[in-house]
Design an enzyme around this catalytic site. Structure first.
Site, PDB file in Angstrom:
ATOM      1  N   CYS A  97      81.571 -35.757 -37.335  1.00 42.82           N
ATOM      2  CA  CYS A  97      82.125 -36.817 -36.494  1.00 42.82           C
ATOM      3  C   CYS A  97      83.455 -36.373 -35.871  1.00 42.82           C
ATOM      4  CB  CYS A  97      82.339 -38.091 -37.323  1.00 42.82           C
ATOM      5  SG  CYS A  97      83.032 -39.407 -36.313  1.00 42.82           S
ATOM      6  N   HIS A 167      73.718 -31.016 -36.055  1.00 41.95           N
ATOM      7  CA  HIS A 167      73.798 -31.524 -34.682  1.00 41.95           C
ATOM      8  C   HIS A 167      74.153 -30.306 -33.849  1.00 41.95           C
ATOM      9  CE1 HIS A 167      75.641 -34.665 -31.692  1.00 41.95           C
ATOM     10  NE2 HIS A 167      74.744 -33.870 -31.137  1.00 41.95           N
ATOM     11  N   ASN A 207      69.051 -31.583 -35.188  1.00 38.16           N
ATOM     12  CA  ASN A 207      69.467 -32.850 -34.564  1.00 38.16           C
ATOM     13  C   ASN A 207      70.142 -32.560 -33.221  1.00 38.16           C
ATOM     14  OD1 ASN A 207      72.333 -34.813 -34.699  1.00 38.16           O
ATOM     15  ND2 ASN A 207      70.330 -35.750 -34.420  1.00 38.16           N
ATOM     16  N   GLY A 229      68.547 -39.777 -33.283  1.00 42.86           N
ATOM     17  CA  GLY A 229      69.479 -40.891 -33.270  1.00 42.86           C
ATOM     18  C   GLY A 229      69.194 -41.866 -32.144  1.00 42.86           C
TER      19      GLY A 229
HETATM   20  C1  LIG Z   1      76.181 -45.275 -32.008  1.00 39.87           C
HETATM   21  C2  LIG Z   1      76.192 -43.986 -32.764  1.00 39.87           C
HETATM   22  C3  LIG Z   1      76.841 -43.922 -33.979  1.00 39.87           C
HETATM   23  C4  LIG Z   1      76.864 -42.715 -34.705  1.00 39.87           C
HETATM   24  N1  LIG Z   1      77.415 -42.696 -35.956  1.00 39.87           N
HETATM   25  C5  LIG Z   1      77.302 -41.564 -36.726  1.00 39.87           C
HETATM   26  C6  LIG Z   1      77.669 -41.547 -38.094  1.00 39.87           C
HETATM   27  O1  LIG Z   1      78.069 -42.579 -38.671  1.00 39.87           O
HETATM   28  N2  LIG Z   1      77.554 -40.383 -38.765  1.00 39.87           N
HETATM   29  C7  LIG Z   1      77.083 -39.227 -38.184  1.00 39.87           C
HETATM   30  O2  LIG Z   1      76.972 -38.175 -38.846  1.00 39.87           O
HETATM   31  N3  LIG Z   1      76.692 -39.224 -36.904  1.00 39.87           N
HETATM   32  C8  LIG Z   1      76.775 -40.359 -36.174  1.00 39.87           C
HETATM   33  N4  LIG Z   1      76.296 -40.370 -34.896  1.00 39.87           N
HETATM   34  C9  LIG Z   1      75.691 -39.132 -34.352  1.00 39.87           C
HETATM   35  C10 LIG Z   1      74.184 -39.113 -34.644  1.00 39.87           C
HETATM   36  O3  LIG Z   1      73.928 -39.085 -36.026  1.00 39.87           O
HETATM   37  C11 LIG Z   1      73.531 -37.885 -33.980  1.00 39.87           C
HETATM   38  O4  LIG Z   1      74.094 -36.731 -34.557  1.00 39.87           O
HETATM   39  C12 LIG Z   1      73.749 -37.835 -32.484  1.00 39.87           C
HETATM   40  O5  LIG Z   1      73.524 -39.099 -31.878  1.00 39.87           O
HETATM   41  C13 LIG Z   1      72.824 -36.799 -31.832  1.00 39.87           C
HETATM   42  O6  LIG Z   1      71.487 -37.141 -32.042  1.00 39.87           O
HETATM   43  P1  LIG Z   1      70.584 -37.791 -30.859  1.00 39.87           P
HETATM   44  O7  LIG Z   1      70.734 -36.877 -29.663  1.00 39.87           O
HETATM   45  O8  LIG Z   1      69.185 -37.831 -31.401  1.00 39.87           O
HETATM   46  O9  LIG Z   1      71.142 -39.148 -30.579  1.00 39.87           O
HETATM   47  C14 LIG Z   1      76.260 -41.547 -34.166  1.00 39.87           C
HETATM   48  C15 LIG Z   1      75.601 -41.643 -32.931  1.00 39.87           C
HETATM   49  C16 LIG Z   1      75.541 -42.838 -32.246  1.00 39.87           C
HETATM   50  C17 LIG Z   1      74.776 -42.919 -30.942  1.00 39.87           C
END
Ligand SMILES: Cc1cc2nc3c(=O)[nH]c(=O)nc-3n(C[C@H](O)[C@H](O)[C@H](O)COP(=O)(O)O)c2cc1C
Length: 328
Positions: A97, A167, A207, A229
């Site tokens: 994060c 990620h 991811n 996500g």
């Molecule tokens: C609204 C939102 C909140 C997120 N909160 C977290 C979190 O609490 N912990 C974390 O490791 N990643 C968090 N992420 C990142 C996601 O876990 C993920 O790594 C990121 O969205 C990329 O994946 P995607 O392209 O499939 O969305 C968040 C993403 C979004 C959209």
């Protein structure tokens, strides 16, 4: 996959404000096999918060991991005890994060700069017979640097870790928001492929940027699993296809009972948690469905007035009226 590691073929990413206990219930109704995550929970919240039950309870939604944010080995060790006592299958350390608040607390992505501390944190959680994993980025800053990523994983590997969620983009710690950090730094799946070759016994779950299920499935031929996500945030109802696509079981039925089961779950929490938090996962049912404006207006009106019975009725009516599209 190592035979004794539970399956992480399809995972829903941790998302603050989205992967709430209510969303997780909906996800679990729609898919029995998907591996779920909580939102990130700061160690201090997990240990001390008076409202922690509303965020950290598991409600038998296994298989599931609780994600924790922190960098104090002693606190993390306590969190591991709590996770085990709540019957989570896994505790996951957030090393991805990029937000300013999280940097201020010295956790999240900035921890990638201190690989020795991350290893110590992971080792402090490794007790209790609970799986300990990490979710990280592939680097920090604007420039790709495979050696940095490799050296980071070399150190973490010494802890005996078995599952790492990556990620697959850098985190840029200054100048862009957490939202920007999910799309501006370019993706690089090659780094994950390369590190997997070096450490075939670690499960690397990919991811970042996976935006349809067919693409996700094809990636599972190259990686140990995928984590999604935003696709799930926008359209949780696609989860009903996961058990058949990824696990060879039959699709879960999605019908009026799904709505009913969901309402039965949230009803005891009315008054304890906000109506928006209780219902927001279900609001995504309108995703991509034409002519739903009248239902949405009705629902927003009833949400303002906290009319739960009327809300359930409207959702049920909507599912009946849109059967053809929703259940196809
Ligand atoms: C609204 C939102 C909140 C997120 N909160 C977290 C979190 O609490 N912990 C974390 O490791 N990643 C968090 N992420 C990142 C996601 O876990 C993920 O790594 C990121 O969205 C990329 O994946 P995607 O392209 O499939 O969305 C968040 C993403 C979004 C959209």
């Amino acid at each position: 996959m190592k035979p004794n590691i539970p399956d992480r073929k399809f995972c829903v990413a941790p998302m603050m404000g989205y992967t709430t206990p209510y969303a997780r219930r909906l996800y679990r109704i729609l898919s029995k096999k998907t591996f779920l995550f909580t939102e990130m929970i700061a160690t201090k919240t997990m240990i001390h918060s008076q409202n922690k039950n509303l965020i950290i309870k598991n409600d038998q939604q296994n298989p599931i991991a609780i994600q924790v944010g922190g960098s104090d080995p002693l606190d993390l060790s306590k969190c591991s005890d709590i996770a085990k006592s709540l019957n989570y299958d896994e505790i996951n350390l957030n090393v991805g994060c990029p937000s300013k608040a999280v940097q201020k607390g010295s956790f999240g992505a900035c921890l990638m700069k201190d690989k020795h501390l991350v290893r110590k944190c992971i080792e402090s959680m490794q007790k209790n017979n609970i799986e300990v994993s990490m979710k990280c980025r592939i680097g920090i800053g604007k420039v790709f640097n495979y050696e940095f990523f490799e050296e980071f994983i070399d150190e973490i590997e010494k802890s005996g870790i078995r599952i790492i969620y990556v990620h697959a983009r850098n985190a840029i710690l200054n100048g862009i928001s957490p939202k920007g950090n999910r799309s501006i730094p370019p993706l690089n799946y090659e780094f994950v492929k390369k590190i997997k070759k070096k450490y075939p016994n670690i499960n690397f779950i990919l991811n970042g940027g996976i935006n349809n299920l067919e693409y996700a499935y094809n990636l599972t031929k190259e990686f140990d699993g995928v984590m999604l996500g935003r696709l799930i945030q926008n359209n949780p109802f696609c989860l009903r296809k996961i058990d058949s696509i990824f696990y060879g079981s039959s699709n879960n039925t999605f019908n009026e009972n799904t709505i009913h089961e969901y309402f039965e779950f949230i009803k005891p929490n009315i008054g304890k948690d906000s109506i928006f938090r209780l219902l927001s996962p279900l609001l995504q049912i309108f995703f991509g469905i034409p002519n739903s404006k009248k239902y949405k207006l009705e629902i927003h009106k009833n949400m303002k007035e906290n009319k739960i019975e009327a809300l359930e009725k409207t959702f049920l009516q909507f599912t009946k009226d849109q059967k053809e599209i929703l259940f196809s």
